[in-house]
Design a protein around this motif. Structure first.
Motif, PDB file in Angstrom:
ATOM      1  N   LEU A 465       0.806  -1.220   0.000  1.00  0.00           N
ATOM      2  CA  LEU A 465       0.000   0.000   0.000  1.00  0.00           C
ATOM      3  C   LEU A 465       0.840   1.271   0.000  1.00  0.00           C
ATOM      4  O   LEU A 465       0.296   2.373  -0.088  1.00  0.00           O
ATOM      5  CB  LEU A 465      -0.929   0.022   1.221  1.00  0.00           C
ATOM      6  N   GLY A 466       2.158   1.134   0.123  1.00  0.00           N
ATOM      7  CA  GLY A 466       3.012   2.324   0.204  1.00  0.00           C
ATOM      8  C   GLY A 466       2.953   3.173  -1.054  1.00  0.00           C
ATOM      9  O   GLY A 466       2.584   4.354  -1.012  1.00  0.00           O
ATOM     10  N   LEU A 467       3.332   2.594  -2.217  1.00  0.00           N
ATOM     11  CA  LEU A 467       3.307   3.352  -3.461  1.00  0.00           C
ATOM     12  C   LEU A 467       1.903   3.777  -3.866  1.00  0.00           C
ATOM     13  O   LEU A 467       1.710   4.903  -4.342  1.00  0.00           O
ATOM     14  CB  LEU A 467       3.967   2.542  -4.588  1.00  0.00           C
ATOM     15  N   PRO A 468       0.871   2.920  -3.704  1.00  0.00           N
ATOM     16  CA  PRO A 468      -0.486   3.392  -4.007  1.00  0.00           C
ATOM     17  C   PRO A 468      -0.884   4.610  -3.176  1.00  0.00           C
ATOM     18  O   PRO A 468      -1.577   5.499  -3.677  1.00  0.00           O
ATOM     19  CB  PRO A 468      -1.368   2.176  -3.692  1.00  0.00           C
ATOM     20  N   MET A 469      -0.456   4.693  -1.912  1.00  0.00           N
ATOM     21  CA  MET A 469      -0.788   5.860  -1.097  1.00  0.00           C
ATOM     22  C   MET A 469      -0.056   7.102  -1.608  1.00  0.00           C
ATOM     23  O   MET A 469      -0.615   8.212  -1.624  1.00  0.00           O
ATOM     24  CB  MET A 469      -0.438   5.602   0.369  1.00  0.00           C
ATOM     25  N   VAL A 470       1.195   6.940  -2.044  1.00  0.00           N
ATOM     26  CA  VAL A 470       1.920   8.073  -2.624  1.00  0.00           C
ATOM     27  C   VAL A 470       1.230   8.524  -3.912  1.00  0.00           C
ATOM     28  O   VAL A 470       1.043   9.723  -4.155  1.00  0.00           O
ATOM     29  CB  VAL A 470       3.385   7.689  -2.902  1.00  0.00           C
ATOM     30  N   TYR A 471       0.850   7.563  -4.737  1.00  0.00           N
ATOM     31  CA  TYR A 471       0.149   7.869  -5.985  1.00  0.00           C
ATOM     32  C   TYR A 471      -1.142   8.623  -5.697  1.00  0.00           C
ATOM     33  O   TYR A 471      -1.480   9.621  -6.362  1.00  0.00           O
ATOM     34  CB  TYR A 471      -0.139   6.562  -6.732  1.00  0.00           C
ATOM     35  N   ASP A 472      -1.871   8.179  -4.667  1.00  0.00           N
ATOM     36  CA  ASP A 472      -3.122   8.825  -4.280  1.00  0.00           C
ATOM     37  C   ASP A 472      -2.862  10.272  -3.847  1.00  0.00           C
ATOM     38  O   ASP A 472      -3.586  11.193  -4.227  1.00  0.00           O
ATOM     39  CB  ASP A 472      -3.763   8.035  -3.142  1.00  0.00           C
ATOM     40  N   THR A 473      -1.809  10.493  -3.077  1.00  0.00           N
ATOM     41  CA  THR A 473      -1.466  11.841  -2.617  1.00  0.00           C
ATOM     42  C   THR A 473      -1.178  12.765  -3.791  1.00  0.00           C
ATOM     43  O   THR A 473      -1.646  13.908  -3.842  1.00  0.00           O
ATOM     44  CB  THR A 473      -0.232  11.787  -1.686  1.00  0.00           C
ATOM     45  N   VAL A 474      -0.384  12.273  -4.746  1.00  0.00           N
ATOM     46  CA  VAL A 474      -0.004  13.099  -5.894  1.00  0.00           C
ATOM     47  C   VAL A 474      -1.225  13.417  -6.758  1.00  0.00           C
ATOM     48  O   VAL A 474      -1.408  14.553  -7.216  1.00  0.00           O
ATOM     49  CB  VAL A 474       1.085  12.380  -6.720  1.00  0.00           C
ATOM     50  N   LYS A 475      -2.079  12.427  -6.982  1.00  0.00           N
ATOM     51  CA  LYS A 475      -3.270  12.652  -7.802  1.00  0.00           C
ATOM     52  C   LYS A 475      -4.234  13.628  -7.144  1.00  0.00           C
ATOM     53  O   LYS A 475      -4.872  14.443  -7.816  1.00  0.00           O
ATOM     54  CB  LYS A 475      -3.977  11.320  -8.073  1.00  0.00           C
ATOM     55  N   LEU A 476      -4.344  13.560  -5.811  1.00  0.00           N
ATOM     56  CA  LEU A 476      -5.216  14.498  -5.105  1.00  0.00           C
ATOM     57  C   LEU A 476      -4.760  15.937  -5.303  1.00  0.00           C
ATOM     58  O   LEU A 476      -5.574  16.875  -5.255  1.00  0.00           O
ATOM     59  CB  LEU A 476      -5.250  14.175  -3.606  1.00  0.00           C
ATOM     60  N   ALA A 477      -3.457  16.129  -5.507  1.00  0.00           N
ATOM     61  CA  ALA A 477      -2.920  17.476  -5.714  1.00  0.00           C
ATOM     62  C   ALA A 477      -2.971  17.899  -7.182  1.00  0.00           C
ATOM     63  O   ALA A 477      -2.557  19.002  -7.513  1.00  0.00           O
ATOM     64  CB  ALA A 477      -1.478  17.544  -5.214  1.00  0.00           C
ATOM     65  N   GLY A 478      -3.480  17.015  -8.075  1.00  0.00           N
ATOM     66  CA  GLY A 478      -3.552  17.343  -9.492  1.00  0.00           C
ATOM     67  C   GLY A 478      -2.299  17.009 -10.267  1.00  0.00           C
ATOM     68  O   GLY A 478      -2.107  17.493 -11.381  1.00  0.00           O
ATOM     69  N   GLY A 479      -1.446  16.158  -9.690  1.00  0.00           N
ATOM     70  CA  GLY A 479      -0.194  15.816 -10.348  1.00  0.00           C
ATOM     71  C   GLY A 479      -0.179  14.410 -10.901  1.00  0.00           C
ATOM     72  O   GLY A 479      -1.220  13.806 -11.158  1.00  0.00           O
ATOM     73  N   ASP A 480       1.032  13.854 -11.045  1.00  0.00           N
ATOM     74  CA  ASP A 480       1.176  12.509 -11.608  1.00  0.00           C
ATOM     75  C   ASP A 480       2.436  11.870 -11.034  1.00  0.00           C
ATOM     76  O   ASP A 480       3.304  12.553 -10.480  1.00  0.00           O
ATOM     77  CB  ASP A 480       1.269  12.579 -13.127  1.00  0.00           C
ATOM     78  N   LEU A 481       2.528  10.552 -11.156  1.00  0.00           N
ATOM     79  CA  LEU A 481       3.661   9.788 -10.638  1.00  0.00           C
ATOM     80  C   LEU A 481       4.075   8.767 -11.680  1.00  0.00           C
ATOM     81  O   LEU A 481       3.228   8.150 -12.336  1.00  0.00           O
ATOM     82  CB  LEU A 481       3.265   9.105  -9.317  1.00  0.00           C
ATOM     83  N   SER A 482       5.388   8.590 -11.851  1.00  0.00           N
ATOM     84  CA  SER A 482       5.885   7.598 -12.808  1.00  0.00           C
ATOM     85  C   SER A 482       7.049   6.835 -12.197  1.00  0.00           C
ATOM     86  O   SER A 482       7.770   7.343 -11.334  1.00  0.00           O
ATOM     87  CB  SER A 482       6.319   8.282 -14.118  1.00  0.00           C
ATOM     88  N   LEU A 483       7.201   5.593 -12.642  1.00  0.00           N
ATOM     89  CA  LEU A 483       8.283   4.719 -12.196  1.00  0.00           C
ATOM     90  C   LEU A 483       9.214   4.461 -13.371  1.00  0.00           C
ATOM     91  O   LEU A 483       8.758   4.307 -14.506  1.00  0.00           O
ATOM     92  CB  LEU A 483       7.718   3.390 -11.684  1.00  0.00           C
ATOM     93  N   ARG A 484      10.509   4.398 -13.079  1.00  0.00           N
ATOM     94  CA  ARG A 484      11.443   4.097 -14.164  1.00  0.00           C
ATOM     95  C   ARG A 484      12.718   3.494 -13.580  1.00  0.00           C
ATOM     96  O   ARG A 484      13.035   3.713 -12.408  1.00  0.00           O
ATOM     97  CB  ARG A 484      11.787   5.369 -14.951  1.00  0.00           C
ATOM     98  N   ASN A 485      13.400   2.731 -14.405  1.00  0.00           N
ATOM     99  CA  ASN A 485      14.717   2.220 -14.053  1.00  0.00           C
ATOM    100  C   ASN A 485      15.785   3.130 -14.649  1.00  0.00           C
ATOM    101  O   ASN A 485      15.609   3.696 -15.740  1.00  0.00           O
ATOM    102  CB  ASN A 485      14.902   0.799 -14.567  1.00  0.00           C
ATOM    103  N   THR A 486      16.871   3.302 -13.920  1.00  0.00           N
ATOM    104  CA  THR A 486      17.984   4.134 -14.374  1.00  0.00           C
ATOM    105  C   THR A 486      19.210   3.242 -14.519  1.00  0.00           C
ATOM    106  O   THR A 486      19.214   2.086 -14.051  1.00  0.00           O
ATOM    107  CB  THR A 486      18.265   5.255 -13.358  1.00  0.00           C
ATOM    108  N   PRO A 487      20.265   3.729 -15.146  1.00  0.00           N
ATOM    109  CA  PRO A 487      21.478   2.906 -15.258  1.00  0.00           C
ATOM    110  C   PRO A 487      22.031   2.471 -13.914  1.00  0.00           C
ATOM    111  O   PRO A 487      22.720   1.437 -13.830  1.00  0.00           O
ATOM    112  CB  PRO A 487      22.458   3.848 -15.982  1.00  0.00           C
ATOM    113  N   SER A 488      21.733   3.206 -12.841  1.00  0.00           N
ATOM    114  CA  SER A 488      22.300   2.859 -11.537  1.00  0.00           C
ATOM    115  C   SER A 488      21.273   2.287 -10.558  1.00  0.00           C
ATOM    116  O   SER A 488      21.619   1.954  -9.430  1.00  0.00           O
ATOM    117  CB  SER A 488      22.924   4.113 -10.904  1.00  0.00           C
TER     118      SER A 488
END
Length: 621
Positions: A465-488
């Motif tokens: 539930l950790g990431l879904p709660m963060v996603y919920d927080t960002v969406k409530l503020a009118g924003g967005d969240l994305s996940l990605r892998n980096t070289p490191s």
């Protein structure tokens, strides 16, 4: 200088407005017609001038003066270009040339042509060689020339008006917060209000003759091409797309012109989209709450029963193996209760409360708060390039979300690694905050499902539930969240709307409101804007405070108050130099509301802090 110049010309001139009131005239106008002073003053009525001229015999023998007045007034109101020649009662011959004005009314020029007419008569009398027919033709030609000159003047005025209208139309379109353009049949711009660059930064402003694919760029053109082809096929197309350069949301409409071309209108709707996302998330959470609240209640009851029964078993003198089973059951039930609490947090009433937030201080506090929970081999750094100004964010929700991401990154790093929090703006549209780590990164399944509730890669140590709660927080503020892998490793990127906080206000405000709940709400708004506040609930209290407290900078008062007096009565007692804003929930049709608008700015309840701040700044200005 204009008046002096008009007085020096040899012709009489008068200008009347659309209500046939005199705007300006020159001295020859008064002397030519022997007008009294009051008829050549601005505002003098055309009808009074005609009435005076008829009374002194200007139009010869007149039986009904008012009939002459009505006739001349009707002719004047027609506002048509005209040229006439008239013999006055004193024998003087004058030409009258009139032309309408762009905003109504007309201008008339009166010329004394007595000498010209006498010369024509003398020529007719003394010339034996010229026939009467030739003289008549010459006179007709002369009159025709004068009429032609009047017509040409009217055409020139019409041309000037059309040019002025075209310039005003272009100015209007260029001031609109949208790109308005027209494409010919080949997809090239033949009109543009030069606003493409403001809607889609990085594009050229001067695009006449340019093909739309060249103006937009290949990526954006590929997204709109199918809709454009529909428009060329005769179908209106309205759609939205996200522009790559700085993630603006653009709404575009393509409208066929019926002649092979297409009208284009593009609008930046990023802020509208942010508000829409926040509203949609609120609605989703409300639906989720309806679905889960009943289930959570029943499960809570069941877990309570299970824990109670396990407690009774624990007191029955069971064997050691049985006691271990009882303890494991109790631990599992308690973990189920914690899970229910987190579900309640996700679906409960979590409304963002933006306030002026120092992001530099927030991120530094987060670093201090999170560091003790990290293993000794895991470092935490903050890279902040945000502008050094306060932003409108909910600091509690943002900090909770970032702390959650830091703890997830800690678990990914294990006993050694590096966690980096970086923050910057994107074209003053987004605040982008990324939490990156040097762990193994997301699996392909994790990238697809990590935002789904209850998905976890931590086994029985995670709730999912950790990431879904963060996603919920960002969406409530009118924003967005994305996940990605980096070289490191991995990175979780939050985008929040960029909203600079309004400038801090100073001073003491007298708040007059008889509702306790509303007064508390308005007080909080004023305090967050930087004001000190004193309060009153009635006219009497407020009036006493204005007498006792000398440094009040602003009065914010409801119109309806306790007792018989109103906010208008209070306003009447105050120093006129003291700024005052009234507020009300009364409809516009209410007499009190209409009366208030005559004396002070009125805020219609409910209103936002931003609306209040804007009006206070207007009053201060």
């Amino acid at each position: 200088m204009t008046t002096a110049g008009l007085n020096l010309i040899g012709q009489a001139l008068s200008i009347y407005d659309s209500q046939l009131r005199l705007v300006v005239s020159n001295r020859p106008f008064q002397t030519m017609f022997d007008l009294p002073d009051h008829l050549v003053q601005p505002g003098a009525l055309f009808s009074d001038t005609i009435r005076y001229l008829a009374s002194i015999g200007e139009y010869g023998e007149v039986e009904d003066i008012e009939q002459i007045v009505d006739l001349r007034v009707k002719q004047a109101l027609a506002f048509e270009p005209h040229y006439i020649e008239r013999v006055r009662a004193n024998g003087q011959v004058i030409s009258v040339e009139g032309a309408p004005l762009p905003k109504g009314g007309w201008v008339a020029v009166y010329t004394d042509i007595t000498d010209t007419k006498q010369a024509e008569a003398l020529l007719r009398a003394r010339s034996e060689e010229l026939s009467d027919q030739l003289l008549g033709r010459a006179e007709e030609l002369s009159a025709a020339n004068r009429k032609l000159a009047a017509t040409n003047a009217a055409l020139e005025e019409a041309k000037r008006q059309l040019t002025e209208i075209e310039a005003r139309t272009r100015m209007t379109t260029e001031m609109m917060p949208a790109h308005i353009a027209h494409l010919d049949a080949d997809g090239r711009y033949d009109y543009s209000n030069r606003r493409l660059n403001s809607v889609m930064p990085g594009r050229p402003s001067e695009i006449l003759g340019m093909h739309i694919s060249q103006a937009l760029g290949s990526v954006a053109y590929n997204r709109v091409e199918s809709h454009l082809q529909k428009a060329y096929g005769g179908e209106v197309s309205v759609f939205e797309f996200t522009e790559d350069q700085d993630s603006r949301r653009i709404r575009v409409s393509f409208t066929p012109d019926g002649e092979g071309g297409v009208y284009v209108m593009s609008v930046d709707i990023t802020e509208e989209t942010q508000a829409r996302v926040a509203l949609q998330q609120t609605r989703r959470r409300a639906m989720a709450a309806q679905m889960t609240n009943g289930l959570a209640h029943d499960f809570s009851n069941l877990l309570t029963i299970i824990l109670g029964m396990q407690s009774r078993l624990e007191r029955m003198g069971l064997s050691e193996d049985a006691r271990e089973l009882v303890a494991a059951t109790q631990q599992t039930a308690r973990r189920g209760g914690q899970l229910l609490n987190r579900i309640a947090d996700m679906t409960g009433n979590r409304t963002p409360q933006p306030k002026a937030t120092d992001m530099r201080g927030l991120l530094e506090d987060l670093r201090i708060l999170a560091s003790p929970s990290l293993p000794r081999g895991v470092g935490l750094s903050v890279v902040n390039t945000l502008p050094d100004k306060a932003l409108m964010l909910d600091p509690g929700m943002v900090q909770d979300a970032l702390l959650n991401l830091v703890l997830n990154a800690r678990d990914a790093c294990g006993e050694s690694g590096q966690i980096t929090i970086s923050a910057h703006t994107i074209s003053e549209i987004w605040v982008e905050i990324a939490v990156s780590d040097t762990g193994p990164g997301f699996s392909q399944e994790g990238l697809k499902k990590a935002l789904n509730p209850f998905f976890t890669t931590k086994g029985d140590k995670g709730s999912g539930l950790g990431l879904p709660m963060v996603y919920d927080t960002v969406k409530l503020a009118g924003g967005d969240l994305s996940l990605r892998n980096t070289p490191s490793g991995a990175s979780v990127v939050l985008r929040l709307p960029y909203r600079p906080a309004p400038p801090v206000q100073e001073g003491l405000v007298l708040l007059v409101e008889d509702s306790d709940d509303l007064r508390s709400q308005f007080r909080d708004m004023l305090v967050e804007l930087g004001f000190a506040v004193i309060e009153a609930t009635s006219f009497d209290e407020a009036f006493v405070l204005t007498k006792d407290v000398t440094d009040i900078a602003l009065v914010l008062s409801d119109i309806r108050l306790e007792g018989n007096e109103t906010g208008l009565d209070l306003l009447a007692k105050l120093d006129p130099a003291l700024p005052c804003i009234l507020m009300t929930s009364l409809p516009y049709s209410d007499p009190l509301h209409r009366a208030a608008l005559q004396h002070a700015p009125v805020l219609r309840k409910p209103f936002t802090q931003a609306q209040l701040s804007a009006l206070i700044q207007d009053e201060a200005a």
